[in-house]
Design a protein around this motif. Structure first.
Motif, PDB file in Angstrom:
ATOM      1  N   LYS A  87       0.844  -1.208   0.000  1.00  0.00           N
ATOM      2  CA  LYS A  87       0.000   0.000   0.000  1.00  0.00           C
ATOM      3  C   LYS A  87       0.870   1.246   0.000  1.00  0.00           C
ATOM      4  CE  LYS A  87      -4.291  -1.274   2.260  1.00  0.00           C
ATOM      5  NZ  LYS A  87      -5.022  -0.674   1.164  1.00  0.00           N
ATOM      6  N   PRO A  88       0.391   2.347  -0.592  1.00  0.00           N
ATOM      7  CA  PRO A  88       1.140   3.594  -0.491  1.00  0.00           C
ATOM      8  C   PRO A  88       1.374   3.940   0.983  1.00  0.00           C
ATOM      9  CG  PRO A  88      -0.664   3.827  -2.049  1.00  0.00           C
ATOM     10  CD  PRO A  88      -0.851   2.513  -1.367  1.00  0.00           C
ATOM     11  N   THR A  89       2.612   4.264   1.309  1.00  0.00           N
ATOM     12  CA  THR A  89       3.038   4.405   2.702  1.00  0.00           C
ATOM     13  C   THR A  89       3.900   5.647   2.857  1.00  0.00           C
ATOM     14  OG1 THR A  89       3.166   1.979   2.783  1.00  0.00           O
ATOM     15  CG2 THR A  89       4.299   3.173   4.541  1.00  0.00           C
ATOM     16  N   ARG A  90       3.622   6.438   3.875  1.00  0.00           N
ATOM     17  CA  ARG A  90       4.489   7.592   4.120  1.00  0.00           C
ATOM     18  C   ARG A  90       5.888   7.089   4.454  1.00  0.00           C
ATOM     19  NH1 ARG A  90       1.322  12.484   4.192  1.00  0.00           N
ATOM     20  NH2 ARG A  90       3.316  13.525   4.417  1.00  0.00           N
ATOM     21  N   ASP A  91       6.889   7.736   3.865  1.00  0.00           N
ATOM     22  CA  ASP A  91       8.290   7.319   4.047  1.00  0.00           C
ATOM     23  C   ASP A  91       8.741   7.705   5.461  1.00  0.00           C
ATOM     24  OD1 ASP A  91      11.037   6.998   4.031  1.00  0.00           O
ATOM     25  OD2 ASP A  91      11.297   7.848   2.025  1.00  0.00           O
ATOM     26  N   PRO A  92       9.108   6.718   6.282  1.00  0.00           N
ATOM     27  CA  PRO A  92       9.511   7.052   7.657  1.00  0.00           C
ATOM     28  C   PRO A  92      10.777   7.899   7.719  1.00  0.00           C
ATOM     29  CG  PRO A  92       9.869   4.705   7.204  1.00  0.00           C
ATOM     30  CD  PRO A  92       9.144   5.271   6.004  1.00  0.00           C
ATOM     31  N   THR A  93      11.541   7.955   6.614  1.00  0.00           N
ATOM     32  CA  THR A  93      12.810   8.700   6.647  1.00  0.00           C
ATOM     33  C   THR A  93      12.688  10.083   6.004  1.00  0.00           C
ATOM     34  OG1 THR A  93      13.595   7.866   4.501  1.00  0.00           O
ATOM     35  CG2 THR A  93      14.060   6.507   6.445  1.00  0.00           C
ATOM     36  N   ASN A  94      11.512  10.405   5.434  1.00  0.00           N
ATOM     37  CA  ASN A  94      11.362  11.685   4.744  1.00  0.00           C
ATOM     38  C   ASN A  94       9.896  12.105   4.832  1.00  0.00           C
ATOM     39  OD1 ASN A  94      11.010  13.783   2.971  1.00  0.00           O
ATOM     40  ND2 ASN A  94      12.117  12.829   1.263  1.00  0.00           N
ATOM     41  N   SER A  95       9.625  13.136   5.625  1.00  0.00           N
ATOM     42  CA  SER A  95       8.227  13.540   5.873  1.00  0.00           C
ATOM     43  C   SER A  95       7.536  14.046   4.607  1.00  0.00           C
ATOM     44  CB  SER A  95       8.177  14.614   6.955  1.00  0.00           C
ATOM     45  OG  SER A  95       8.845  15.778   6.495  1.00  0.00           O
ATOM     46  N   GLN A  96       8.281  14.363   3.578  1.00  0.00           N
ATOM     47  CA  GLN A  96       7.691  14.866   2.335  1.00  0.00           C
ATOM     48  C   GLN A  96       7.434  13.747   1.323  1.00  0.00           C
ATOM     49  OE1 GLN A  96       6.593  17.652   3.210  1.00  0.00           O
ATOM     50  NE2 GLN A  96       7.560  19.069   1.820  1.00  0.00           N
ATOM     51  N   ALA A  97       7.857  12.529   1.633  1.00  0.00           N
ATOM     52  CA  ALA A  97       7.826  11.457   0.631  1.00  0.00           C
ATOM     53  C   ALA A  97       6.811  10.368   0.982  1.00  0.00           C
ATOM     54  CB  ALA A  97       9.208  10.836   0.491  1.00  0.00           C
ATOM     55  N   THR A  98       6.220   9.805  -0.078  1.00  0.00           N
ATOM     56  CA  THR A  98       5.336   8.644   0.043  1.00  0.00           C
ATOM     57  C   THR A  98       5.871   7.557  -0.864  1.00  0.00           C
ATOM     58  OG1 THR A  98       3.402  10.027   0.516  1.00  0.00           O
ATOM     59  CG2 THR A  98       2.968   7.820  -0.338  1.00  0.00           C
ATOM     60  N   LEU A  99       5.968   6.342  -0.340  1.00  0.00           N
ATOM     61  CA  LEU A  99       6.454   5.207  -1.129  1.00  0.00           C
ATOM     62  C   LEU A  99       5.262   4.581  -1.843  1.00  0.00           C
ATOM     63  CD1 LEU A  99       8.780   3.716   1.647  1.00  0.00           C
ATOM     64  CD2 LEU A  99       9.396   5.316  -0.193  1.00  0.00           C
ATOM     65  N   TRP A 100       5.443   4.286  -3.128  1.00  0.00           N
ATOM     66  CA  TRP A 100       4.311   3.827  -3.963  1.00  0.00           C
ATOM     67  C   TRP A 100       4.741   2.656  -4.835  1.00  0.00           C
ATOM     68  CZ3 TRP A 100       2.952   6.342  -9.224  1.00  0.00           C
ATOM     69  CH2 TRP A 100       1.812   5.728  -9.779  1.00  0.00           C
ATOM     70  N   ASN A 101       3.943   1.585  -4.794  1.00  0.00           N
ATOM     71  CA  ASN A 101       4.121   0.444  -5.692  1.00  0.00           C
ATOM     72  C   ASN A 101       2.913   0.405  -6.628  1.00  0.00           C
ATOM     73  OD1 ASN A 101       4.325  -1.990  -6.979  1.00  0.00           O
ATOM     74  ND2 ASN A 101       4.961  -3.121  -5.133  1.00  0.00           N
ATOM     75  N   PRO A 102       3.072   0.838  -7.885  1.00  0.00           N
ATOM     76  CA  PRO A 102       1.905   0.990  -8.772  1.00  0.00           C
ATOM     77  C   PRO A 102       1.230  -0.325  -9.142  1.00  0.00           C
ATOM     78  CG  PRO A 102       3.953   1.454  -9.947  1.00  0.00           C
ATOM     79  CD  PRO A 102       4.316   1.277  -8.515  1.00  0.00           C
ATOM     80  N   ALA A 103       1.867  -1.477  -8.857  1.00  0.00           N
ATOM     81  CA  ALA A 103       1.197  -2.757  -9.134  1.00  0.00           C
ATOM     82  C   ALA A 103       0.041  -2.977  -8.158  1.00  0.00           C
ATOM     83  CB  ALA A 103       2.204  -3.906  -9.033  1.00  0.00           C
ATOM     84  N   HIS A 104       0.049  -2.259  -7.039  1.00  0.00           N
ATOM     85  CA  HIS A 104      -0.941  -2.523  -5.989  1.00  0.00           C
ATOM     86  C   HIS A 104      -1.845  -1.338  -5.675  1.00  0.00           C
ATOM     87  CE1 HIS A 104       0.739  -6.453  -5.073  1.00  0.00           C
ATOM     88  NE2 HIS A 104       1.924  -5.911  -5.240  1.00  0.00           N
ATOM     89  N   ALA A 105      -1.587  -0.183  -6.292  1.00  0.00           N
ATOM     90  CA  ALA A 105      -2.440   0.990  -6.017  1.00  0.00           C
ATOM     91  C   ALA A 105      -2.342   1.955  -7.193  1.00  0.00           C
ATOM     92  CB  ALA A 105      -1.987   1.687  -4.736  1.00  0.00           C
ATOM     93  N   PRO A 106      -3.482   2.518  -7.617  1.00  0.00           N
ATOM     94  CA  PRO A 106      -3.427   3.494  -8.701  1.00  0.00           C
ATOM     95  C   PRO A 106      -2.786   4.803  -8.239  1.00  0.00           C
ATOM     96  CG  PRO A 106      -5.645   3.354  -7.830  1.00  0.00           C
ATOM     97  CD  PRO A 106      -4.839   2.302  -7.117  1.00  0.00           C
ATOM     98  N   PHE A 107      -2.400   5.613  -9.206  1.00  0.00           N
ATOM     99  CA  PHE A 107      -1.760   6.887  -8.879  1.00  0.00           C
ATOM    100  C   PHE A 107      -2.609   7.712  -7.914  1.00  0.00           C
ATOM    101  CE2 PHE A 107      -1.628  11.416  -9.516  1.00  0.00           C
ATOM    102  CZ  PHE A 107      -0.316  11.686  -9.165  1.00  0.00           C
ATOM    103  N   GLU A 108      -3.932   7.747  -8.158  1.00  0.00           N
ATOM    104  CA  GLU A 108      -4.805   8.605  -7.358  1.00  0.00           C
ATOM    105  C   GLU A 108      -4.755   8.223  -5.875  1.00  0.00           C
ATOM    106  OE1 GLU A 108      -5.357   7.553 -10.357  1.00  0.00           O
ATOM    107  OE2 GLU A 108      -5.795   9.403 -11.433  1.00  0.00           O
ATOM    108  N   GLU A 109      -4.648   6.922  -5.609  1.00  0.00           N
ATOM    109  CA  GLU A 109      -4.585   6.477  -4.214  1.00  0.00           C
ATOM    110  C   GLU A 109      -3.274   6.939  -3.564  1.00  0.00           C
ATOM    111  OE1 GLU A 109      -5.500   2.294  -3.732  1.00  0.00           O
ATOM    112  OE2 GLU A 109      -4.542   2.263  -1.762  1.00  0.00           O
ATOM    113  N   ALA A 110      -2.181   6.807  -4.318  1.00  0.00           N
ATOM    114  CA  ALA A 110      -0.890   7.247  -3.781  1.00  0.00           C
ATOM    115  C   ALA A 110      -0.880   8.765  -3.586  1.00  0.00           C
ATOM    116  CB  ALA A 110       0.238   6.818  -4.715  1.00  0.00           C
TER     117      ALA A 110
END
Ligand SMILES: NC(=O)c1ccc[n+]([C@@H]2O[C@H](COP(=O)([O-])OP(=O)(O)OC[C@H]3O[C@@H](n4cnc5c(N)ncnc54)[C@H](OP(=O)(O)O)[C@@H]3O)[C@@H](O)[C@H]2O)c1
Length: 183
Positions: free
Chosen positions: A74-97
């Motif tokens: 699932k799209p997940t906020r990056d624990p090392t960067n408050s401005q970043a979200t980690l996204w795997n497009p095989a499991h979530a569309p762009f809009e969800e991320a």
């Protein structure tokens, strides 16, 4: 349209964004193009890139971004960067991320590498394609899959985009940028 997609890439004469070793060489870096790229990102609301393609600019830490990785489902906020979200497009569309990143509209800037540039080919409103006509990177990393058999320009055209006028960014190296738009 909640989102506007504006891509940025600089490529060699043979359509590569990095050399055969997978690294973007100094020969593909030009002050005029880097200023253009930086101004474009300053005007963007969300940047999208693969894990190896983060830009390195003074305001980079302030930029909201989606980082593609297989490391999450699932799209997940990056624990090392408050401005970043980690996204795997095989499991979530762009809009969800985008929503997890707190962005439901605005200007989205895909900045590479190859998979990321490919993924948005049917969604770009604008693609700013810079090219260094005197740099060759044989066997390098292509800007889009299928390059160099098909040029980057042929790829954009095949996806319904049209070239505007060429604007010179670095006269000494004859590096210019073309705005490709849909319509
Ligand atoms: N000239 C230019 O305009 C330009 C633009 C961008 C990049 N570059 C350069 O080109 C090189 C590109 O590096 P790169 O080929 O390694 O590309 P990259 O896309 O930046 O990074 C690849 C990584 O991104 C993640 N990723 C990519 N596609 C994914 C997908 N569909 N689903 C999930 N995760 C995905 C994976 O991370 P995980 O391993 O964590 O799964 C993968 O290992 C770099 O040297 C960069 O500096 C140049």
């Amino acid at each position: 349209m909640p989102y506007r997609f504006v891509g940025y890439a600089i490529v060699s004469a043979d359509g590569m964004l990095a050399a055969a070793d997978g690294v973007m060489p100094p020969t593909l870096k030009f002050p005029g193009d880097q200023r253009f790229f930086e101004a474009g990102l300053d005007a963007s609301d969300l940047i999208v890139h693969g894990r190896n393609s983060q830009e390195s600019q003074p305001r980079s830490p302030q930029r909201r971004r989606l980082i593609l990785t297989h490391a999450v489902i699932k799209p997940t906020r990056d624990p090392t960067n408050s401005q970043a979200t980690l996204w795997n497009p095989a499991h979530a569309p762009f809009e969800e991320a985008g929503a997890v990143a707190g962005m439901r509209d605005g200007t989205v800037a895909p900045i590479g590498g190859t998979n990321i540039f490919d993924m948005f080919l049917d969604r770009y409103d604008t693609f700013w394609l810079s090219q260094a006509p005197h740099v060759q990177l044989p066997g390098g990393v292509p800007v889009f899959h299928g390059v160099p058999t098909r040029s980057p320009q042929q790829t954009l055209t095949a996806h319904g985009m049209h070239a505007g006028a060429r604007r010179l960014l670095d006269p000494a190296a004859d590096v210019g940028v073309v705005e490709w738009t849909r319509g």
